[in-house]
Scaffold this motif. Structure first.
Motif, PDB file in Angstrom:
ATOM      1  N   VAL A  30      -0.680  10.160  -0.307  1.00 21.87           N
ATOM      2  CA  VAL A  30      -0.289  11.509  -0.721  1.00 21.87           C
ATOM      3  C   VAL A  30       1.216  11.640  -0.509  1.00 21.87           C
ATOM      4  O   VAL A  30       1.757  11.110   0.462  1.00 21.87           O
ATOM      5  N   PHE A  31       1.893  12.320  -1.428  1.00 22.54           N
ATOM      6  CA  PHE A  31       3.334  12.508  -1.287  1.00 22.54           C
ATOM      7  C   PHE A  31       3.624  13.748  -0.454  1.00 22.54           C
ATOM      8  O   PHE A  31       3.097  14.823  -0.730  1.00 22.54           O
ATOM      9  N   ALA A  32       4.478  13.598   0.535  1.00 27.09           N
ATOM     10  CA  ALA A  32       4.874  14.750   1.349  1.00 27.09           C
ATOM     11  C   ALA A  32       5.886  15.609   0.606  1.00 27.09           C
ATOM     12  O   ALA A  32       5.843  16.841   0.677  1.00 27.09           O
ATOM     13  N   PRO A  72      -1.771  19.858   0.060  1.00 27.26           N
ATOM     14  CA  PRO A  72      -0.350  19.618   0.351  1.00 27.26           C
ATOM     15  C   PRO A  72       0.582  20.415  -0.554  1.00 27.26           C
ATOM     16  O   PRO A  72       1.663  20.838  -0.120  1.00 27.26           O
ATOM     17  N   ILE A  73       0.173  20.637  -1.809  1.00 30.43           N
ATOM     18  CA  ILE A  73       0.990  21.453  -2.710  1.00 30.43           C
ATOM     19  C   ILE A  73       1.085  22.883  -2.181  1.00 30.43           C
ATOM     20  O   ILE A  73       2.167  23.484  -2.143  1.00 30.43           O
ATOM     21  N   ALA A  91       0.662  23.811   0.908  1.00 31.38           N
ATOM     22  CA  ALA A  91       1.408  23.786   2.166  1.00 31.38           C
ATOM     23  C   ALA A  91       2.909  23.707   1.915  1.00 31.38           C
ATOM     24  O   ALA A  91       3.706  24.360   2.607  1.00 31.38           O
ATOM     25  N   PHE A  92       3.307  22.922   0.927  1.00 30.53           N
ATOM     26  CA  PHE A  92       4.714  22.810   0.553  1.00 30.53           C
ATOM     27  C   PHE A  92       5.243  24.180   0.129  1.00 30.53           C
ATOM     28  O   PHE A  92       6.340  24.596   0.536  1.00 30.53           O
ATOM     29  N   THR A  93       4.463  24.886  -0.679  1.00 33.36           N
ATOM     30  CA  THR A  93       4.833  26.229  -1.112  1.00 33.36           C
ATOM     31  C   THR A  93       4.954  27.178   0.084  1.00 33.36           C
ATOM     32  O   THR A  93       5.896  27.980   0.166  1.00 33.36           O
ATOM     33  N   ALA A  94       4.011  27.066   1.003  1.00 33.96           N
ATOM     34  CA  ALA A  94       4.051  27.895   2.210  1.00 33.96           C
ATOM     35  C   ALA A  94       5.291  27.590   3.041  1.00 33.96           C
ATOM     36  O   ALA A  94       5.883  28.496   3.650  1.00 33.96           O
ATOM     37  N   GLY A  95       5.721  26.323   3.070  1.00 33.93           N
ATOM     38  CA  GLY A  95       6.923  25.942   3.800  1.00 33.93           C
ATOM     39  C   GLY A  95       8.163  26.599   3.226  1.00 33.93           C
ATOM     40  O   GLY A  95       9.045  27.061   3.968  1.00 33.93           O
ATOM     41  N   THR A 103       2.678  17.951   7.019  1.00 34.62           N
ATOM     42  CA  THR A 103       3.904  17.227   6.663  1.00 34.62           C
ATOM     43  C   THR A 103       4.554  17.862   5.445  1.00 34.62           C
ATOM     44  O   THR A 103       5.781  18.027   5.390  1.00 34.62           O
ATOM     45  N   SER A 104       3.750  18.241   4.464  1.00 35.02           N
ATOM     46  CA  SER A 104       4.284  18.920   3.280  1.00 35.02           C
ATOM     47  C   SER A 104       4.841  20.293   3.638  1.00 35.02           C
ATOM     48  O   SER A 104       5.818  20.748   3.046  1.00 35.02           O
ATOM     49  N   LEU A 105       4.222  20.958   4.605  1.00 38.16           N
ATOM     50  CA  LEU A 105       4.744  22.234   5.092  1.00 38.16           C
ATOM     51  C   LEU A 105       6.162  22.052   5.626  1.00 38.16           C
ATOM     52  O   LEU A 105       7.077  22.833   5.310  1.00 38.16           O
TER      53      LEU A 105
END
Length: 228
Positions: A39-41, A69-70, A72-76, A123-125
């Motif tokens: 999975v890509f971070a 992860p998508i 979570a990235f948005t949440a970050g 990690t994505s976060l």
């Protein structure tokens, strides 16, 4: 004097901090991909592609493997923006962002391999926090967690140099390609760290983020005033 030849006005836009963050970005992507189930971070485009592919095939579990992860990235990104607007009386908001990243990734190092979905999401976060918090180096829009925008800007500046013979464009070209090189180097270091540390390899990124946190205490404005 050209801005790229002088020190950055803010430490958060300095080349040295950009190098550290790009190294960390490469490590995070290598770690999530090589050690946590491919999975890509950072590269959420890849996650979106794989999410769509598995969704079309009715493989719901695998689709969720890339969907969370998508999210979570948005949440970050949202979390970094909240930190920016709320501010802090003691620390710069970007320092808080780096600190949050380090704490999150420290926690990831203790998550067992049987819980990769949680590890990748966290990690994505952290990556989302970084991509929103650090968007410039010496005034130029540069990402330290992904390379496609940097590659476009590097190529555009090189083409502009060829047509205009403006050395500023050539300096910008080296700046963008340099950050790309640091990201790749981070991926190399991350992959090597996995060989020795396994799931704890993400601690190499934590170390780099801690160093970034420390050097951000440097007051660039005071340094510039003293030099003048």
């Amino acid at each position: 004097r050209c801005r790229t030849l002088s020190k950055a006005k803010q430490t958060s836009e300095s080349i040295e901090l950009g190098i550290l963050l790009a190294l960390s970005g490469g490590i995070m992507d290598a770690y999530s991909y090589m050690a946590r189930g491919k999975v890509f971070a950072n590269a959420q485009t890849g996650n979106m592609l794989l999410f769509g592919i598995y969704l079309s095939g009715g493989r719901w579990n695998m689709a969720l493997h890339y969907f969370f992860p998508i999210l979570a990235f948005t949440a970050g990104i949202m979390l970094a923006d909240i930190v920016r607007t709320k501010g802090s009386t003691k620390l710069h908001w970007r320092q808080l962002s780096v600190l949050f990243e380090a704490v999150i990734l420290l926690g990831v190092s203790f998550i067992p391999l049987s819980m990769n979905l949680l590890a990748n999401s966290l990690t994505s976060l952290a990556c989302g926090i970084q991509v929103e918090s650090f968007r410039k180096i010496h005034g130029h829009g540069i990402a330290t967690t992904m390379c496609i925008g940097n590659l476009r800007s590097a190529t555009q500046n090189f083409c502009d140099y060829i047509s205009r013979k403006d050395w500023q464009n050539l300096r910008n070209t080296f700046l963008y390609f340099g950050i790309i090189g640091c990201f790749i180097l981070g991926a190399i270091l991350g992959n090597r760290a996995i060989s020795y540390l396994g799931k704890r390899a993400i601690l190499t990124s934590v170390i780099l983020l801690c160093v970034s946190f420390i050097i951000m205490f440097i007051d660039r404005e005071k340094e510039r005033l003293q030099e003048e």
